[in-house]
Enzyme design. Structure first.
Site, PDB file in Angstrom:
ATOM      1  N   PRO A  76       3.211   9.633 -12.531  1.00  0.00           N
ATOM      2  CA  PRO A  76       4.238  10.369 -11.785  1.00  0.00           C
ATOM      3  C   PRO A  76       5.623  10.417 -12.432  1.00  0.00           C
ATOM      4  CG  PRO A  76       3.877   8.201 -10.806  1.00  0.00           C
ATOM      5  CD  PRO A  76       2.894   8.328 -11.912  1.00  0.00           C
ATOM      6  N   CYS A 107       3.565  -0.173 -11.045  1.00  0.00           N
ATOM      7  CA  CYS A 107       3.868   0.277  -9.683  1.00  0.00           C
ATOM      8  C   CYS A 107       3.055   1.512  -9.302  1.00  0.00           C
ATOM      9  CB  CYS A 107       5.359   0.580  -9.539  1.00  0.00           C
ATOM     10  SG  CYS A 107       6.359  -0.913  -9.548  1.00  0.00           S
ATOM     11  N   HIS A 108       3.144   2.576 -10.121  1.00  0.00           N
ATOM     12  CA  HIS A 108       2.450   3.799  -9.759  1.00  0.00           C
ATOM     13  C   HIS A 108       1.660   4.393 -10.910  1.00  0.00           C
ATOM     14  CE1 HIS A 108       5.901   3.329  -7.019  1.00  0.00           C
ATOM     15  NE2 HIS A 108       4.991   3.594  -6.118  1.00  0.00           N
ATOM     16  N   GLY A 109       1.401   3.565 -11.919  1.00  0.00           N
ATOM     17  CA  GLY A 109       0.493   3.956 -12.978  1.00  0.00           C
ATOM     18  C   GLY A 109       1.014   4.938 -14.008  1.00  0.00           C
ATOM     19  N   HIS A 159      10.240   6.761 -13.004  1.00  0.00           N
ATOM     20  CA  HIS A 159       9.756   7.183 -11.698  1.00  0.00           C
ATOM     21  C   HIS A 159      10.603   6.547 -10.601  1.00  0.00           C
ATOM     22  CE1 HIS A 159       6.448   6.980  -8.422  1.00  0.00           C
ATOM     23  NE2 HIS A 159       7.085   8.135  -8.344  1.00  0.00           N
TER      24      HIS A 159
END
Lengths: 265, 184, 458
Positions: free
Chosen positions: B163, B148-150, B124
């Site tokens: 993501p 960070c963003h799962g 990502h």
């Protein structure tokens, strides 16, 4: 022939002569290093690979006991004709400290890798001095560059190394040698802490070359020139191409300039 | 001003083409010279010999327990080497790849099923995912979890949720012995 | 008034931002005297060297580490591991020497042809400023590889400031950022070494603006009288400059590829050691004349002042030489003094390179050690020796004295010779214009007319 051009020519001669004097004249009290013939000299100079390997043999069997060579890595040896596997074996013979500690936080030693720098015989300067009667064996990586004669036309570093290695002998009768020092004809002050490192047959060459003192000195001097100036062969080859190109370019530019200026009076 | 004659009379077109050719040659030679000088400058910015010498590393994997992994630095990035348990291997192999965002079979991603070798950089935005140690969160699929963003990766390092667009990258590597792997 | 360019994009831009008109005016149609000789090539060569030094320098800076424990090795890494790093470094290192060669010739050209005279005084002073900036830049650059000569050169030169009364030591401490040349010194030298070339570039721009105000001087030294005396810069001087550049590059390439270390000091391949000074500290060749002047004065402060004055005097040169004739070609006496100055600078270089207490015997086949000179003269020690001496029947001179004589002439040239020549020298007849050159039969009336008023429109 105008006076102006005469003056110009005369001055050029005078200044040129002065320039020659700079090179020629040197203050007294220095030693004359004999100049030798080397394969790496001249516009087409190149290293003799077999000689480099012999020089490396002397370095590793004799010099490396006291002298470090910190700027060289084992991988560099591939450039003098060792194969990748041979280099790996050479590197693996030494134990080096790993860059990072292990998981327990302890520094540990591991066999050398081609990317490692040459293993130094002493961990620091103090240890080196302590083991050598207070004298520091200099790092050898740049020896051939740092010991070359000054200026254009000075003797090469290899000349100096060869002279030094063959310059041991009995001191003149009226000379007093300090304890722990050795007489050497070509060392500044003629007293050197290093005992004569090479004799006839100090090593047995793998390629069967007869190991005379002169031969050994030449080989190691060549090797040390390579460690100091590894880029030399590429440099001279590139230089030849560059100069040839520049000559052609300059001739073209001259022709173009002549054409442009044809009608200016 | 500029249209006034200088000291030089304009010479007609006599020898014009030869002259033009000469100028062209000189300009071409000059351009060639500039280009060949530019190359060393550009090339000097590429990785140097000492950097390239470190571009492949050998890692001793003998001490890794099943279900655990180690992180080593390779080319400035974290490299994950994980010893998978039989269950993790089974889970990785049994996935229907048609459902995957970045379809790849587990076979295509490992050389020996027991060993998963990955570049530990989330596809990502470049964070380092967690899960290499069994004590870290591994996400719903038992692989890796990017804090960070799962983004969530499975036991083959494939993207399953979140993501990130692609699977964790597999570096070039070879087993040089039973317990050593050479990466790069 | 903007020109009419064919290309519509160029025309559009030029209407709003007249850069193309400017370039066209300054580098294309710029009217240049048609009689410039090859000595006039060195200005553009200096510009070329500045660009070369900046370009190689930027790429070297990408690889260099300004830290005392890493600087030396990072330079060696450039030499050994960075792709073409050896080429970039040797271009930069020898480039410094080439830059100075070119600039020195450029300066002597100006001295001979009177390019410093009205109305070009500011142009000349800007040039001297460039020289000063170059010297500072070269000195700081030489420190960066952190070899023995780097370190001890930095120590010796920064210590010059300690000669300043009262605040000298404080200034030196300030320069060092410590109590000796050390890491803070290396760091600031790197920062300044990177900055200064761009300052030089800016001053070069001003130099060019000042040059184009009145146009180039020329070998005859009289002003251009109209279109018949000039030619456009392009293509005439562009082609001539490119040809000169070709010759120069061959010379440059020789050093870079075949004798890259001949102009440097071998001691700088030994890493800096603050505990041991090399036997002979000698600056790079381009500083030798100034170093010789420094050493010629036995007093520390006066030595530093003399060295500073040797450059400062160039700033006031336009007002020391009052002769209305610019070109040395028409000054029969000046000419000899000028060439003696050239020779004098060569002597100063020689003096700067050698130890001051050496007895130089130019006509001896062999060098006699100082002790033998002393013995042959029959005196107790070298200090009791007559400065010009005979040993073994050969004339010899102590380097220190030679340096003092040479220093004396250097200053005398500017302070005594030039002012006196302005009064007593009778210049040769000047031609009427560039287009009607020197005394080529006939035109006697014209020549006489020119001689009657040698003062050009100043």
């Amino acid at each position: 022939m105008s006076i102006r051009s005469l003056v110009l020519k005369a001055s050029t001669v005078v200044v040129g002569a002065a320039a020659v004097l700079f090179i020629a004249a040197e203050p007294g009290g220095h030693v004359d290093i004999p100049k030798e013939d080397w394969s790496f000299q001249g516009f087409f100079g190149h290293y003799d690979r077999a000689q480099l390997k012999r020089g490396f043999q002397i370095y590793s069997e004799v010099c490396s006991g006291c002298h470090s060579m910190n700027l060289m890595s084992y991988r560099n040896l591939e450039n003098i004709g060792f194969t990748e596997d041979e280099v790996k074996d050479i590197a693996a013979k030494v134990q080096v400290q790993n860059e990072d500690p292990n998981d327990a936080g302890e520094m540990f030693e591991r066999p050398g890798k081609p990317s490692d720098h040459f293993h130094a015989p002493f961990p620091n300067e103090q240890a080196a001095r302590a083991a050598n009667n207070g004298a520091l064996p200099p790092d050898m990586s740049l020896l051939a560059k740092s010991r070359a004669g000054k200026g254009f036309g000075g003797y090469a570093g290899a000349d100096y190394i060869h002279a030094l290695l063959t310059g041991y002998g009995e001191p003149p009768a009226d000379m007093k040698i300090n304890p722990g020092m050795n007489y050497n004809k070509y060392f500044k002050g003629h007293q050197i802490a290093m005992p004569q490192p090479l004799q006839d047959d100090s090593v047995t060459y793998a390629d069967g070359t007869k190991a005379t003192l002169d031969q050994e000195s030449r080989d190691v001097a060549t090797f040390l020139t390579w460690t100091a100036e590894g880029e030399m062969e590429q440099r001279k080859k590139t230089g030849l191409k560059a100069v040839l190109f520049l000559v052609v370019f300059t001739l073209l530019a001259y022709a173009a300039k002549r054409k442009v200026w044809k009608n200016v009076h | 001003m500029a249209d006034q004659a200088h000291a030089v009379p304009k010479d007609g077109h006599s020898g014009g083409t030869r002259r033009e050719f000469l100028y062209l040659m000189t300009a071409a030679a000059g351009a060639y010279g500039v280009a060949s000088v530019a190359w060393p400058f550009i090339s000097s910015m590429n990785p140097s010999q000492d950097v390239l010498a470190l571009s492949s590393i050998e890692v001793d994997i003998s001490s890794i327990q099943p279900g655990e992994g180690i992180t080593v630095k390779w080319r400035g990035k974290p490299l994950f080497i994980r010893r998978r348990t039989p269950e993790e291997i089974k889970a990785a192999e049994s996935v229907n790849i048609a459902q995957l965002r970045d379809p790849q079979t587990d076979k295509d991603r490992v050389q020996k099923p027991e060993w998963l070798v990955l570049i530990g950089v989330c596809t990502h935005l470049g964070c380092v995912p967690q899960g290499e140690k069994s004590s870290e969160p591994r996400g719903e699929y038992g692989g890796y979890y990017c804090p960070c963003h799962g983004s969530q990766y499975d036991t083959s390092g494939r993207i399953r949720k979140g993501p990130a667009p692609l699977n964790l990258a597999v570096p070039p590597y070879t087993f040089t012995g039973d317990t050593t792997v050479k990466v790069g | 008034m903007s020109k009419h360019f064919k290309n519509p994009v160029v025309r559009w831009i030029d209407h709003r931002l007249p850069v193309f008109s400017y370039l066209d005016h300054e580098a294309n149609e710029y009217p240049t005297p048609k009689n410039l000789n090859y000595w006039w090539n060195f200005g553009s060569l200096a510009g070329f060297m500045l660009i070369t030094m900046i370009a190689t320098g930027i790429f070297l800076a990408m690889q260099y580490t300004p830290h005392v424990s890493m600087a030396f090795n990072s330079v060696e890494r450039i030499m050994r591991d960075v792709n073409f790093g050896w080429l970039l470094r040797y271009l930069h290192m020898n480039g410094a020497s080439m830059f100075f060669i070119v600039v020195y010739i450029h300066i002597f050209r100006g001295l001979y042809f009177g390019s410093y005279k009205a109305p070009r005084e500011l142009l000349w002073q800007l040039g001297v400023l460039i020289l000063l900036l170059m010297m500072a830049t070269a000195f700081m650059g030489y420190v960066l590889p952190w070899g023995q000569m780097s370190f001890w050169g930095a120590t010796v030169i920064t210590n010059l400031f300690s000669a300043i009364p009262l605040v000298g030591d404080k200034i030196v401490t300030l320069l060092w950022g410590g109590f000796a040349v050390d890491n803070p010194t290396l760091n600031r030298f790197f920062a300044l070494h990177y900055l200064m070339p761009f300052v030089i570039l800016a001053v070069v721009m001003l130099h060019i603006i000042a040059l184009h105000r009145f146009g180039s001087n020329n070998p005859i030294g009289i002003d251009t009288k109209g279109k018949q005396d000039t030619i456009p810069f392009h293509p005439y001087y562009t082609t001539k400059d490119i040809f000169g550049l070709g010759i120069f590059l061959i010379f440059y390439a020789f050093w870079v590829f075949y004798a890259p270390n001949a102009l440097g000091d071998p001691d700088n391949y030994i890493p800096a050691n603050p505990l041991s000074t090399p036997e002979h500290i000698v600056p790079e060749w381009y500083f030798l004349p100034f170093y010789a002047i420094l050493r010629s004065i036995p007093d520390k402060l006066m030595g530093v002042i003399a060295m500073g004055a040797s450059i400062a005097i160039l700033f006031v040169l336009p007002w020391l030489d009052r002769s209305p004739v610019r070109s040395g070609t028409f000054r029969p006496v000046f000419k000899w003094f000028f060439w003696m100055l050239v020779f004098d600078c060569a002597i100063l270089m020689f003096v700067g390179k050698n130890p001051p207490d050496w007895f130089w015997q130019p006509f001896a086949m062999h060098v006699t050690p100082a002790e033998e000179v002393v013995a042959a003269a029959g005196v107790a020690d070298a200090d009791a020796l007559w400065p010009i001496t005979f040993a073994g029947g050969t004339l010899g001179i102590k380097i220190l004295l030679l340096g003092q004589l040479a220093t004396l002439y250097y200053f005398a040239y500017f302070i005594v010779v030039l002012p006196l020549l302005s009064i007593f020298e009778t210049p040769k007849r000047l031609p009427l214009s560039i287009s009607e050159p020197v005394l080529k039969g006939g035109g006697k009336a014209a020549v006489a007319h020119a001689h009657s008023k040698p003062m050009e429109k100043a």
